[in-house]
Design an enzyme around this catalytic site. Structure first.
Site, PDB file in Angstrom:
ATOM      1  N   LYS A   1       0.844  -1.211  -0.094  1.00 41.18           N
ATOM      2  CA  LYS A   1       0.074   0.037   0.140  1.00 41.18           C
ATOM      3  C   LYS A   1       0.735   1.342   0.238  1.00 41.18           C
ATOM      4  O   LYS A   1       1.974   0.845   0.835  1.00 41.18           O
ATOM      5  CB  LYS A   1      -0.771  -0.067   0.881  1.00 41.18           C
ATOM      6  CG  LYS A   1      -2.047   0.927   1.343  1.00 41.18           C
ATOM      7  CD  LYS A   1      -2.695  -0.028   2.728  1.00 41.18           C
ATOM      8  CE  LYS A   1      -4.559   0.546   2.530  1.00 41.18           C
ATOM      9  NZ  LYS A   1      -4.613   0.631   4.235  1.00 41.18           N
TER      10      LYS A   1
HETATM   11  C1  E4P Z   1      -8.203   1.598   3.948  1.00 43.23           C
HETATM   12  O1  E4P Z   1      -7.648   0.837   3.814  1.00 43.23           O
HETATM   13  C2  E4P Z   1      -8.399   2.032   5.187  1.00 43.23           C
HETATM   14  O2  E4P Z   1      -7.376   1.439   6.251  1.00 43.23           O
HETATM   15  C3  E4P Z   1      -8.908   2.800   6.134  1.00 43.23           C
HETATM   16  O3  E4P Z   1     -10.033   1.993   4.759  1.00 43.23           O
HETATM   17  C4  E4P Z   1      -9.515   3.765   6.497  1.00 43.23           C
HETATM   18  O4  E4P Z   1     -10.807   4.301   7.584  1.00 43.23           O
HETATM   19  P1  E4P Z   1     -11.074   5.451   8.298  1.00 43.23           P
HETATM   20  O5  E4P Z   1     -10.458   6.421   7.862  1.00 43.23           O
HETATM   21  O6  E4P Z   1     -12.440   4.815   8.805  1.00 43.23           O
HETATM   22  O7  E4P Z   1      -9.948   5.533   8.904  1.00 43.23           O
END
Ligand code: E4P
Length: 217
Positions: free
Chosen positions: A83
């Site tokens: 990522k």
């Molecule tokens: C996605 O890959 C992220 O880890 C996640 O969906 C972020 O979510 P949040 O905005 O609730 O922290």
């Protein structure tokens, strides 16, 4: 539609995985912090449980270091999706890693133009953050719909991974629009099964069943 679970909580992943609902996992530095675990150890454990893509996020901000971190994370297991953030350095790292055959998830996407850049850089997944847009009074779902239209217009094969999902309605709306994947916290995924008429119906069936005096086993 694929369901990824957005957590580094091993027990929660195991519980959902046993129902066949987990097509992959996403983590981020905040979720690693929450788990209290070492990133390499907990990610390996997740990859041993789940067959599908497991996103592990780089933390460098310069492309060369991101690439080095990505290659190290990729060694954890063959189902790692590295990522990277949607910055020019992240896009450069995406291009290099995806050219090497590595799955890459480009994260922190908040605009359709950013999603175009990620697709052109060879991303396997683009992660538009719905909830964080909603938080500032913008429309996260509109972004998912725009990216769907644009990717379909040009035949980009990058998968739309609707992220930052906070409610069950985000899941329904993502499905309606045609997001390829949603990633949601375990609590939201579990709520998808809830319906008061299911509870009420079951209660009355069980009450009538008790009156029959029968047993199946
Ligand atoms: C996605 O890959 C992220 O880890 C996640 O969906 C972020 O979510 P949040 O905005 O609730 O922290």
């Amino acid at each position: 539609m694929k369901f990824f679970v957005d957590t580094a909580d091993i027990d929660a992943i195991k519980e959902l995985n046993d129902t066949g609902m987990v097509d992959g996992v996403t983590t981020n530095p905040s979720l690693i912090l929450k788990s209290g675990r070492d990133i390499l150890e907990v990610t390996k454990e997740i990859c041993d449980i789940v067959d599908g893509p497991v996103s592990a996020e780089v933390t460098a901000t310069e492309a060369d270091e991101m690439i080095a971190e990505g290659r190290k994370l990729a060694k954890i297991a063959s189902n790692i999706a590295v990522k990277v953030p949607l910055t020019w350095a992240g896009l450069k790292a995406c291009k290099v890693l995806s050219d090497e055959g590595q799955m890459v998830n480009v994260t922190l996407c908040f605009s359709a133009n950013q999603a175009i850049l990620a697709a052109k850089a060879g991303a396997t997944f683009i992660s538009p953050f719905i909830g964080r847009l909603d938080d500032i009074n913008l429309d996260g779902m509109e972004l998912i719909a725009d990216i769907r239209t644009i990717y379909d217009n040009y035949g980009f094969d990058t998968e739309i991974l609707a992220a930052s999902i906070r409610t069950v309605n985000h899941v329904t709306d993502s499905a309606r629009i045609g997001a390829d994947v949603i990633t949601a916290p375990p609590g939201v995924l579990k709520k998808l099964a809830d319906h008061p008429l299911t509870d009420k119906g079951l209660e009355s069936f069980l009450a009538d069943w008790a009156k029959t005096g029968q047993k199946i086993l």
